[in-house]
Scaffold this motif. Structure first.
Motif, PDB file in Angstrom:
ATOM      1  N   LYS A 169       0.832  -1.203   0.000  1.00 16.24           N
ATOM      2  CA  LYS A 169       0.000   0.000   0.000  1.00 16.24           C
ATOM      3  C   LYS A 169       0.864   1.250   0.000  1.00 16.24           C
ATOM      4  CE  LYS A 169      -3.819   2.239   2.453  1.00 16.24           C
ATOM      5  NZ  LYS A 169      -4.749   2.146   3.616  1.00 16.24           N
ATOM      6  N   GLU A 170       1.971   1.214   0.756  1.00 19.87           N
ATOM      7  CA  GLU A 170       2.877   2.360   0.816  1.00 19.87           C
ATOM      8  C   GLU A 170       3.534   2.617  -0.527  1.00 19.87           C
ATOM      9  OE1 GLU A 170       6.763   3.982   3.349  1.00 19.87           O
ATOM     10  OE2 GLU A 170       6.067   1.918   3.588  1.00 19.87           O
ATOM     11  N   TYR A 171       4.001   1.562  -1.206  1.00 19.76           N
ATOM     12  CA  TYR A 171       4.610   1.730  -2.524  1.00 19.76           C
ATOM     13  C   TYR A 171       3.622   2.359  -3.501  1.00 19.76           C
ATOM     14  CZ  TYR A 171       8.600  -1.301  -1.296  1.00 19.76           C
ATOM     15  OH  TYR A 171       9.726  -1.846  -0.734  1.00 19.76           O
ATOM     16  N   ILE A 172       2.394   1.849  -3.506  1.00 18.37           N
ATOM     17  CA  ILE A 172       1.384   2.333  -4.449  1.00 18.37           C
ATOM     18  C   ILE A 172       1.076   3.810  -4.194  1.00 18.37           C
ATOM     19  CG2 ILE A 172      -1.016   2.073  -5.185  1.00 18.37           C
ATOM     20  CD1 ILE A 172      -0.689  -0.950  -4.471  1.00 18.37           C
ATOM     21  N   THR A 173       0.963   4.175  -2.922  1.00 20.66           N
ATOM     22  CA  THR A 173       0.688   5.569  -2.563  1.00 20.66           C
ATOM     23  C   THR A 173       1.800   6.479  -3.043  1.00 20.66           C
ATOM     24  OG1 THR A 173      -0.588   4.912  -0.619  1.00 20.66           O
ATOM     25  CG2 THR A 173       0.272   7.172  -0.660  1.00 20.66           C
ATOM     26  N   ARG A 174       3.046   6.051  -2.836  1.00 20.54           N
ATOM     27  CA  ARG A 174       4.186   6.865  -3.258  1.00 20.54           C
ATOM     28  C   ARG A 174       4.239   7.012  -4.773  1.00 20.54           C
ATOM     29  NH1 ARG A 174       9.266   4.956   0.630  1.00 20.54           N
ATOM     30  NH2 ARG A 174       8.392   5.771   2.600  1.00 20.54           N
ATOM     31  N   LEU A 175       3.945   5.943  -5.501  1.00 14.51           N
ATOM     32  CA  LEU A 175       3.938   6.015  -6.965  1.00 14.51           C
ATOM     33  C   LEU A 175       2.856   6.976  -7.451  1.00 14.51           C
ATOM     34  CD1 LEU A 175       4.434   2.250  -7.925  1.00 14.51           C
ATOM     35  CD2 LEU A 175       6.112   4.088  -8.128  1.00 14.51           C
ATOM     36  N   SER A 176       1.702   6.932  -6.809  1.00 14.35           N
ATOM     37  CA  SER A 176       0.605   7.812  -7.186  1.00 14.35           C
ATOM     38  C   SER A 176       0.971   9.275  -6.938  1.00 14.35           C
ATOM     39  CB  SER A 176      -0.653   7.446  -6.390  1.00 14.35           C
ATOM     40  OG  SER A 176      -1.732   8.278  -6.749  1.00 14.35           O
ATOM     41  N   ILE A 177       1.585   9.547  -5.803  1.00 13.61           N
ATOM     42  CA  ILE A 177       1.983  10.911  -5.469  1.00 13.61           C
ATOM     43  C   ILE A 177       3.007  11.443  -6.472  1.00 13.61           C
ATOM     44  CG2 ILE A 177       3.235  12.318  -3.768  1.00 13.61           C
ATOM     45  CD1 ILE A 177       1.901  10.592  -1.602  1.00 13.61           C
ATOM     46  N   ARG A 178       3.900  10.567  -6.933  1.00 13.32           N
ATOM     47  CA  ARG A 178       4.943  10.979  -7.883  1.00 13.32           C
ATOM     48  C   ARG A 178       4.402  11.150  -9.301  1.00 13.32           C
ATOM     49  NH1 ARG A 178      10.547   9.825  -5.931  1.00 13.32           N
ATOM     50  NH2 ARG A 178      11.132  10.217  -8.091  1.00 13.32           N
ATOM     51  N   GLY A 179       3.163  10.750  -9.536  1.00  9.27           N
ATOM     52  CA  GLY A 179       2.544  11.004 -10.831  1.00  9.27           C
ATOM     53  C   GLY A 179       2.609   9.860 -11.824  1.00  9.27           C
ATOM     54  N   TYR A 180       2.960   8.636 -11.370  1.00  7.91           N
ATOM     55  CA  TYR A 180       2.990   7.502 -12.285  1.00  7.91           C
ATOM     56  C   TYR A 180       1.566   7.154 -12.717  1.00  7.91           C
ATOM     57  CZ  TYR A 180       7.882   6.749 -11.099  1.00  7.91           C
ATOM     58  OH  TYR A 180       9.231   6.910 -10.932  1.00  7.91           O
ATOM     59  N   GLN A 181       1.379   6.948 -14.010  1.00  6.08           N
ATOM     60  CA  GLN A 181       0.058   6.605 -14.520  1.00  6.08           C
ATOM     61  C   GLN A 181      -0.264   5.133 -14.328  1.00  6.08           C
ATOM     62  OE1 GLN A 181       0.297   9.733 -18.217  1.00  6.08           O
ATOM     63  NE2 GLN A 181      -1.065   8.012 -18.432  1.00  6.08           N
ATOM     64  N   GLY A 182       0.748   4.290 -14.303  1.00  8.79           N
ATOM     65  CA  GLY A 182       0.501   2.864 -14.148  1.00  8.79           C
ATOM     66  C   GLY A 182       1.806   2.098 -14.096  1.00  8.79           C
ATOM     67  N   VAL A 183       1.689   0.797 -13.913  1.00  4.28           N
ATOM     68  CA  VAL A 183       2.852  -0.086 -13.859  1.00  4.28           C
ATOM     69  C   VAL A 183       2.525  -1.372 -14.611  1.00  4.28           C
ATOM     70  CG1 VAL A 183       3.718   0.798 -11.653  1.00  4.28           C
ATOM     71  CG2 VAL A 183       2.077  -1.094 -11.656  1.00  4.28           C
ATOM     72  N   TYR A 184       3.560  -2.133 -14.907  1.00  6.65           N
ATOM     73  CA  TYR A 184       3.373  -3.466 -15.476  1.00  6.65           C
ATOM     74  C   TYR A 184       3.478  -4.489 -14.354  1.00  6.65           C
ATOM     75  CZ  TYR A 184       3.562  -1.919 -20.314  1.00  6.65           C
ATOM     76  OH  TYR A 184       3.278  -1.325 -21.514  1.00  6.65           O
ATOM     77  N   ILE A 185       2.572  -5.450 -14.357  1.00  5.33           N
ATOM     78  CA  ILE A 185       2.622  -6.512 -13.363  1.00  5.33           C
ATOM     79  C   ILE A 185       2.667  -7.872 -14.062  1.00  5.33           C
ATOM     80  CG2 ILE A 185       1.367  -5.130 -11.664  1.00  5.33           C
ATOM     81  CD1 ILE A 185      -1.057  -7.037 -12.230  1.00  5.33           C
ATOM     82  N   GLU A 186       3.191  -8.844 -13.338  1.00  9.26           N
ATOM     83  CA  GLU A 186       3.193 -10.232 -13.797  1.00  9.26           C
ATOM     84  C   GLU A 186       2.204 -11.010 -12.955  1.00  9.26           C
ATOM     85  OE1 GLU A 186       4.499 -11.803 -16.199  1.00  9.26           O
ATOM     86  OE2 GLU A 186       6.400 -10.913 -16.814  1.00  9.26           O
ATOM     87  N   ASP A 187       1.329 -11.773 -13.603  1.00  7.48           N
ATOM     88  CA  ASP A 187       0.444 -12.683 -12.889  1.00  7.48           C
ATOM     89  C   ASP A 187       0.088 -13.837 -13.811  1.00  7.48           C
ATOM     90  OD1 ASP A 187      -1.356 -11.538 -14.653  1.00  7.48           O
ATOM     91  OD2 ASP A 187      -2.508 -10.483 -13.125  1.00  7.48           O
ATOM     92  N   GLU A 188      -0.651 -14.786 -13.292  1.00  4.14           N
ATOM     93  CA  GLU A 188      -0.978 -15.975 -14.068  1.00  4.14           C
ATOM     94  C   GLU A 188      -1.789 -15.631 -15.307  1.00  4.14           C
ATOM     95  OE1 GLU A 188      -0.509 -19.774 -15.085  1.00  4.14           O
ATOM     96  OE2 GLU A 188       0.350 -18.860 -13.286  1.00  4.14           O
ATOM     97  N   LEU A 189      -2.709 -14.681 -15.170  1.00  5.92           N
ATOM     98  CA  LEU A 189      -3.566 -14.318 -16.286  1.00  5.92           C
ATOM     99  C   LEU A 189      -2.773 -13.774 -17.467  1.00  5.92           C
ATOM    100  CD1 LEU A 189      -6.481 -13.924 -17.346  1.00  5.92           C
ATOM    101  CD2 LEU A 189      -6.415 -11.627 -16.357  1.00  5.92           C
ATOM    102  N   SER A 190      -1.709 -13.015 -17.186  1.00  2.87           N
ATOM    103  CA  SER A 190      -0.953 -12.373 -18.266  1.00  2.87           C
ATOM    104  C   SER A 190       0.301 -13.139 -18.667  1.00  2.87           C
ATOM    105  CB  SER A 190      -0.562 -10.953 -17.837  1.00  2.87           C
ATOM    106  OG  SER A 190       0.257 -10.976 -16.680  1.00  2.87           O
ATOM    107  N   ARG A 191       0.432 -14.369 -18.194  1.00  2.72           N
ATOM    108  CA  ARG A 191       1.619 -15.158 -18.517  1.00  2.72           C
ATOM    109  C   ARG A 191       1.799 -15.283 -20.031  1.00  2.72           C
ATOM    110  NH1 ARG A 191       4.602 -18.348 -15.440  1.00  2.72           N
ATOM    111  NH2 ARG A 191       3.059 -18.305 -13.768  1.00  2.72           N
ATOM    112  N   GLY A 192       3.020 -15.010 -20.502  1.00  7.70           N
ATOM    113  CA  GLY A 192       3.334 -15.155 -21.927  1.00  7.70           C
ATOM    114  C   GLY A 192       3.145 -13.893 -22.741  1.00  7.70           C
TER     115      GLY A 192
END
Length: 353
Positions: free
Chosen positions: A36-59
């Motif tokens: 939660k802390e990482y996400i809050t800091r990214l939002s404050i810094r103005g990041y629009q989004g991130v890339y994540i890895e999960d089972e659904l997006s594998r490959g």
């Protein structure tokens, strides 16, 4: 790997790409578990989004358009106003993009995952402009001149109060006229460098001219507008629309593309828009879409029909080729609805971006 907006990011998600600050330093590494802390800091810094890895997006593989190192060098050189460094960076951007297979469409959603809009914007516009130039079969020297113009198109904004540039409300007419002067300011800065290519300077000066003569600074019409300026205009507006700014939310890629298409031959050069559409997919790999049957899916890959990509259903992980699957012949990707944006204000602002 998939792209997720910062608003939808949740604790426990695993990063699929590093997150960098505007100095090129790694803030969060690949495989970091978000808190939660990482996400809050990214939002404050103005990041629009991130890339994540999960089972659904594998490959689902998403390559960098240009290297992180080059992107950060470019942003720093723009920030410093270092024209000599920008000349070298322009050559490096052209070289890296020419190394890519032109037959493969270039996903540029990763340009949205970095902070500090002011300097990254110029790099984004340079990348997009160069891609358009490649699809228009420009030679390497012309690509260099075009890329250099795009990198420096906003350099004159250093002469304007940042409070006006980043004003969250609609600009007054006096403020709007002042911001319009950035094109001439940029030209004047480049004109002091006698080794600067003439076509580069003209591209910078006229990157806000519209095909119908309603642009600025000289209200040029059609063929009067330099070719580099026509290209930069398309790239500039696209990046401004799809970026989060103090005065607006980011537009979806498909919304921005619809705007460019609708403005062809009025605001934008049709050939530049068509070249852009060849290179940049309407739906970038790894983004979530909603289809007209109500199902949500991830874009896995693009097909010969830019409006009907291969998608992966979020409900069951099944891949569907919208261009060929007979069960989905009448299903399309639902259009976005633009909300909470004052379009008149947005138009005024991104025409100054």
């Amino acid at each position: 790997m998939r792209y997720i907006s910062i608003e939808k990011t949740k604790p426990g998600m695993i990063l699929g790409k590093e997150v960098f600050d505007d100095e090129g330093r790694i803030l969060l590494s690949v495989n970091t578990k978000l808190t939660k802390e990482y996400i809050t800091r990214l939002s404050i810094r103005g990041y629009q989004g991130v890339y994540i890895e999960d089972e659904l997006s594998r490959g689902i593989k998403i390559d960098e358009v240009i290297s992180v190192e080059l992107r950060n060098r470019g942003a720093q050189a723009v920030k410093d106003g270092n024209i000599d460094d920008l000349k070298t960076i322009a050559k490096d951007i052209v070289s890296q993009l020419l190394d890519k297979d032109k037959s493969i469409s270039i996903d540029i959603q990763d340009l949205r995952t970095y902070d500090n809009y002011t300097y990254k914007h110029s790099v984004n516009v340079a990348v997009i402009s160069t891609i358009i130039g490649i699809y228009l079969s420009y030679d390497e020297e012309s690509l260099y001149e075009l890329c250099l113009a795009a990198l420096m198109h906003d350099i004159g904004k250093t002469k304007i109060d940042p409070a006006i540039i980043n004003k969250p409300a609609r600009l007054t007419m006096a403020e709007y006229r002042l911001v319009q002067e950035h094109a001439r300011y940029s030209y004047d800065i480049l004109d002091q460098n006698w080794l600067m290519p003439a076509r580069t300077k003209q591209g910078v000066l006229h990157h806000h001219e519209n095909e119908d003569g309603t642009g600025y600074p000289d209200r040029l019409v059609g063929d009067e507008i330099p070719s580099y300026a026509k290209i930069i205009h398309v790239a500039d507006v696209y990046d401004a629309l799809t970026s989060k700014r103090p005065y607006k939310k980011p537009y979806a890629l498909s919304e921005a593309i619809e705007y460019l298409m609708g403005g062809s031959n009025v605001l934008f050069d049709r050939k530049a828009v068509e070249a852009f559409l060849e290179a940049v997919p309407v739906y970038a790999k790894g983004i979530e879409v909603t289809m007209t049957n109500g199902e949500k899916a991830l874009v896995v890959a693009n097909s010969s029909n830019p409006l009907r990509p291969i998608v992966r259903l979020i409900s069951n992980g099944k891949d569907i080729d919208l261009n060929n699957d007979k069960d989905y012949i009448s299903v399309t990707i639902a259009p976005h609805t633009v909300v909470e944006n004052d379009f008149t204000s947005v138009y005024e602002k991104f025409e100054c971006d």
